[in-house]
Design an enzyme around this catalytic site. Sequence first.
Site, mmCIF file in Angstrom:
data_model
loop_
_atom_site.group_PDB
_atom_site.id
_atom_site.type_symbol
_atom_site.label_atom_id
_atom_site.label_comp_id
_atom_site.label_asym_id
_atom_site.label_seq_id
_atom_site.Cartn_x
_atom_site.Cartn_y
_atom_site.Cartn_z
ATOM 1 N N MET A 1 0.840 -1.192 0.000
ATOM 2 C CA MET A 1 0.000 0.000 0.000
ATOM 3 C C MET A 1 0.878 1.247 0.000
ATOM 4 O O MET A 1 2.084 1.180 0.185
ATOM 5 C CB MET A 1 -0.905 0.008 1.235
ATOM 6 C CG MET A 1 -1.986 -1.056 1.218
ATOM 7 S SD MET A 1 -3.343 -0.642 2.331
ATOM 8 C CE MET A 1 -2.481 -0.381 3.863
ATOM 9 N N CYS A 2 0.250 2.388 -0.165
ATOM 10 C CA CYS A 2 0.934 3.677 -0.155
ATOM 11 C C CYS A 2 1.276 4.072 1.283
ATOM 12 O O CYS A 2 0.920 3.383 2.233
ATOM 13 C CB CYS A 2 0.042 4.736 -0.790
ATOM 14 S SG CYS A 2 -0.655 4.254 -2.378
ATOM 15 N N GLU A 3 1.974 5.188 1.423
ATOM 16 C CA GLU A 3 2.242 5.724 2.756
ATOM 17 C C GLU A 3 1.874 7.198 2.786
ATOM 18 O O GLU A 3 2.020 7.920 1.797
ATOM 19 C CB GLU A 3 3.700 5.521 3.162
ATOM 20 C CG GLU A 3 4.036 4.064 3.435
ATOM 21 C CD GLU A 3 5.131 3.887 4.477
ATOM 22 O OE1 GLU A 3 5.415 4.827 5.245
ATOM 23 O OE2 GLU A 3 5.701 2.780 4.510
#
Length: 274
Positions: A1-3
């Site tokens: 996933m993104c951060e």
Amino acid sequence: MCELLGMSANVPTDIRFSFAALARRGGETGPHADGWGITFYEGRGCRAFHDPEPSARSELAKLLRRYPIKSRIVVAHVRKANRGRVSLENTHPFSRELWGRRWTFAHNGQLKGVKRLSLGRFEPIGTTDSEHAFCWILSQLQERFPKPPRPAALEAAIADYALALSELGVFNMLLSDSRVLYAHCGKRLCYLTRRAPFGTATLIDEDWRVDFAQETTETDIVTVIATRALTRDETWTELERGDTLVLTDGAVRVLKGAQPVSRRRPAPEIRGAA
């Protein structure tokens, strides 16, 4: 996933220290190599920078690490693409105008079926589920509140819409209207508040240490929120799933909502779903 990375402060503050750690995670110490973006608020206006290149190798990111833009609210994001191709239009944070304010939004997670939700005047430019969710939130707010509502009503509505979107998958978000920073934890977020007496901090992703006592005044209050802790020698508070943070001038309030909507209270109606 993104951060995600966000900041709320009571005075204009330099975020280069925290951004350095986030940027390294964009393709060097982390796999989030599909673009990055950051927005700095200055009063009702903002400066936004986006790049579909990995932040760890981006010349623009290197420039921002040298350029001390000071802001009271910052929203930043490094992307690991799962919905929508790698492109500038799909790079967070996204922004739109509502009630004469510039709203900024960044998200990580995946939302199944979110594109079946009908929208008002807010239309996505790119193809991500994230931007569609952002447009849906603003559409719901505009329909519910033709004029800017009182802060308590706005906070409650944003928390409810975040919980409703969490029913579609993982929904971690940062959202700001230039005055308040909202954060919702659908799976993982943490935060810390720096205030007097200030100490030192060392980044996890880079050999960089700062003595904040030399960089601040006794009245400064700065809260940083991130997907994962950025420093190794400070205490970060993990949010519970379903919680929404309201950050104003560095001060933090938590709107509790740890249980899924279906177990807690009826979800707000998601009009227009197929």
